[in-house]
Design an enzyme around this catalytic site. Structure first.
Site, PDB file in Angstrom:
ATOM      1  N   HIS A 230       6.974  23.303 -14.205  1.00  0.00           N
ATOM      2  CA  HIS A 230       6.912  21.925 -13.711  1.00  0.00           C
ATOM      3  C   HIS A 230       8.278  21.267 -13.796  1.00  0.00           C
ATOM      4  O   HIS A 230       9.165  21.714 -14.499  1.00  0.00           O
ATOM      5  CB  HIS A 230       5.920  21.112 -14.556  1.00  0.00           C
ATOM      6  CG  HIS A 230       6.398  20.892 -15.953  1.00  0.00           C
ATOM      7  ND1 HIS A 230       6.316  21.866 -16.946  1.00  0.00           N
ATOM      8  CD2 HIS A 230       7.017  19.828 -16.537  1.00  0.00           C
ATOM      9  CE1 HIS A 230       6.834  21.398 -18.061  1.00  0.00           C
ATOM     10  NE2 HIS A 230       7.279  20.176 -17.854  1.00  0.00           N
ATOM     11  N   ASP A 232       9.451  17.418 -14.940  1.00  0.00           N
ATOM     12  CA  ASP A 232       8.863  16.237 -15.570  1.00  0.00           C
ATOM     13  C   ASP A 232       8.879  15.094 -14.557  1.00  0.00           C
ATOM     14  O   ASP A 232       9.932  14.793 -13.992  1.00  0.00           O
ATOM     15  CB  ASP A 232       9.673  15.836 -16.813  1.00  0.00           C
ATOM     16  CG  ASP A 232       9.588  16.898 -17.899  1.00  0.00           C
ATOM     17  OD1 ASP A 232      10.500  16.961 -18.742  1.00  0.00           O
ATOM     18  OD2 ASP A 232       8.615  17.680 -17.881  1.00  0.00           O
ATOM     19  N   HIS A 286      10.931  23.871 -15.346  1.00  0.00           N
ATOM     20  CA  HIS A 286      10.929  24.517 -16.672  1.00  0.00           C
ATOM     21  C   HIS A 286       9.498  24.809 -17.084  1.00  0.00           C
ATOM     22  O   HIS A 286       8.541  24.364 -16.441  1.00  0.00           O
ATOM     23  CB  HIS A 286      11.655  23.642 -17.700  1.00  0.00           C
ATOM     24  CG  HIS A 286      11.111  22.257 -17.853  1.00  0.00           C
ATOM     25  ND1 HIS A 286      11.276  21.272 -16.900  1.00  0.00           N
ATOM     26  CD2 HIS A 286      10.378  21.692 -18.849  1.00  0.00           C
ATOM     27  CE1 HIS A 286      10.698  20.159 -17.318  1.00  0.00           C
ATOM     28  NE2 HIS A 286      10.132  20.391 -18.485  1.00  0.00           N
ATOM     29  N   ARG A 296       4.581  27.458 -32.277  1.00  0.00           N
ATOM     30  CA  ARG A 296       5.814  26.770 -31.868  1.00  0.00           C
ATOM     31  C   ARG A 296       5.518  25.293 -31.699  1.00  0.00           C
ATOM     32  O   ARG A 296       4.433  24.910 -31.255  1.00  0.00           O
ATOM     33  CB  ARG A 296       6.342  27.365 -30.564  1.00  0.00           C
ATOM     34  CG  ARG A 296       7.563  26.648 -30.012  1.00  0.00           C
ATOM     35  CD  ARG A 296       8.187  27.341 -28.813  1.00  0.00           C
ATOM     36  NE  ARG A 296       9.299  26.525 -28.317  1.00  0.00           N
ATOM     37  CZ  ARG A 296       9.195  25.644 -27.335  1.00  0.00           C
ATOM     38  NH1 ARG A 296       8.018  25.477 -26.706  1.00  0.00           N
ATOM     39  NH2 ARG A 296      10.225  24.921 -26.952  1.00  0.00           N
TER      40      ARG A 296
END
Ligand SMILES: C=C1C[C@]23C[C@H]1CC[C@H]2[C@]1(C)CCC[C@@](C)(C(=O)O)[C@H]1[C@@H]3C(=O)O
Ligand code: AKG
Ligand code: FE2
Length: 359
Positions: A230, A232, A286, A296
């Protein structure tokens, strides 16, 4: 935007041990993680304090690096940022404790359909396929004086007394991110040649989103994605990732990984800033991959303008060679589009512009 209720609830404490991954979490072959670890993206760290010192050489160096990165892929790293490492560590520790709580406690803040705030476990009730392998907690931050305690109040109201300490940490963290964002806006303004105050002023009263991302381990990490590909839709993202690694950026037609650096913030341009720059700076593609051993975590501060701000580029960035690229809009309209009509991906803004045109 599929909103059918799904019986599957992503209880990470159970799913992270399963070898037979439910099909809703398996991504199509063309979107699966790379079979081999991707190359590391060489992202130049920008020394923010040096830029803010106004030393002409430091300003020239920082603006050159930022301009090159933002015209190419929209990602850069910021170091020497002035944010207290203790605050960052407290935020990560608080996140660790929060996401380890029983799901019933986390679901006290359950995200409601169409809203961007709240707790979500892989959006099982929001999407019916390509589910992200993550839990998230998102909440609103406002830089306006009269909303100066909005984050801590949210934690108290939604999650109760037990979480008010973490709420205080998140309040302070968001205040620090807002300050950092305004400094980065000075840097972007100088890099685009519109001066250090133009974008800083535009975001002074920002009404932003803070998101805590928690990615449990997965026994088949090559079948799933923590966060899908996507751009942002927001203006600027200030992200702090822990030392596990998993953030990937699509540059020169291939995925690259961003090496974790606890001293650095990853900064990326979003679609809304792309419009504010008249398309000169790009929102970039990203995603986040997961692994089979270690959870994570990442802290993502999404800078957004106040709801009454009209998103349009300064006149200096509009000329015959670079006429207006996108129509005027307000951020709440784009936010509503992503929450009620369209699942953000690499084409969100293009879809939004045509949706606006047909309204
Ligand atoms: C305004 C937003 C929508 C999302 C959170 C912020 C900025 C990034 C968006 C998101 C992370 C892009 C990928 C898809 C998404 C659904 C997700 O995986 O969380 C997006 C967020 C959202 O719509 O909740
Ligand atoms: O967790 C990450 O590294 C990326 C998360 C992200 O892109 C997002 O939340 O928008
Ligand atoms: Fe993102």
């Amino acid at each position: 935007m599929p909103t059918k209720e799904s019986s599957l609830s992503f209880d990470a404490s159970i799913l992270q041990h399963r070898f037979n991954i439910p099909p809703q979490f398996i991504w199509p072959d063309e979107e699966k993680p790379c079979p081999e670890p991707p190359p590391i993206l060489d992202v130049p760290p920008i020394d923010l304090s040096a830029f803010l010192s106004k030393d002409p050489n430091c300003v020239a160096n920082a603006t050159k690096l930022v301009d090159k990165a933002c015209r190419k892929h929209g990602f850069f790293l910021v170091v020497n940022h002035g944010i207290d490492m203790k605050l960052i560590e407290e935020a990560h520790m608080g996140m660790e404790l929060f996401f380890k709580k029983p799901i019933e406690e986390k679901e006290k803040a359950l995200r409601r359909p169409g809203e961007h705030c709240g707790y979500a476990s892989s959006f099982t009730s929001r999407f019916s396929e390509k589910l992200p392998w993550k839990e998230t907690l998102s909440f609103r931050y406002s830089a306006e004086e009269q909303l100066s305690n909005i984050v801590q109040s949210y934690f108290l109201d939604k999650l109760g007394e037990d979480n008010v300490g973490f709420g205080r940490v998140c309040q302070e963290y968001c205040e620090a991110m807002s300050r950092l964002s305004l400094n980065v806006m000075e840097l972007l303004g100088m890099s685009l040649g519109v001066g250090s105050s133009y974008y800083r002023k535009f975001f002074e009263g920002n009404d932003s989103i803070m998101r805590l991302n928690y990615y449990p381990p997965c026994q088949k990490p090559d079948l799933v994605l923590g966060t899908g590909p996507h751009c942002d839709p927001t203006s600027l993202t200030i992200l702090h990732q822990d030392d596990v690694g998993g953030l990937e950026v699509y540059v020169d037609e291939k995925w690259h990984s961003i090496t974790p650096d606890p001293q650095a913030f990853v900064v990326n341009v979003g679609d809304t800033f792309m419009a504010l720059s008249n398309g000169i700076y790009k929102g970039c593609l990203h995603r986040a991959v997961v692994n089979n051993k270690t959870p994570r975590k990442s802290l993502a501060f999404f800078l957004c303008p106040k709801s009454d701000k009209i998103v349009k580029p300064p006149k200096e960035l509009v000329c015959d060679e670079n006429s207006r690229t996108y129509p005027d809009f307000t951020w709440p309209t784009l936010l509503e589009f992503t929450q009620k009509h369209y699942r953000s991906d690499m084409k969100t803004f293009e879809a939004f512009v045509s949706w606006l045109g047909n309204k």
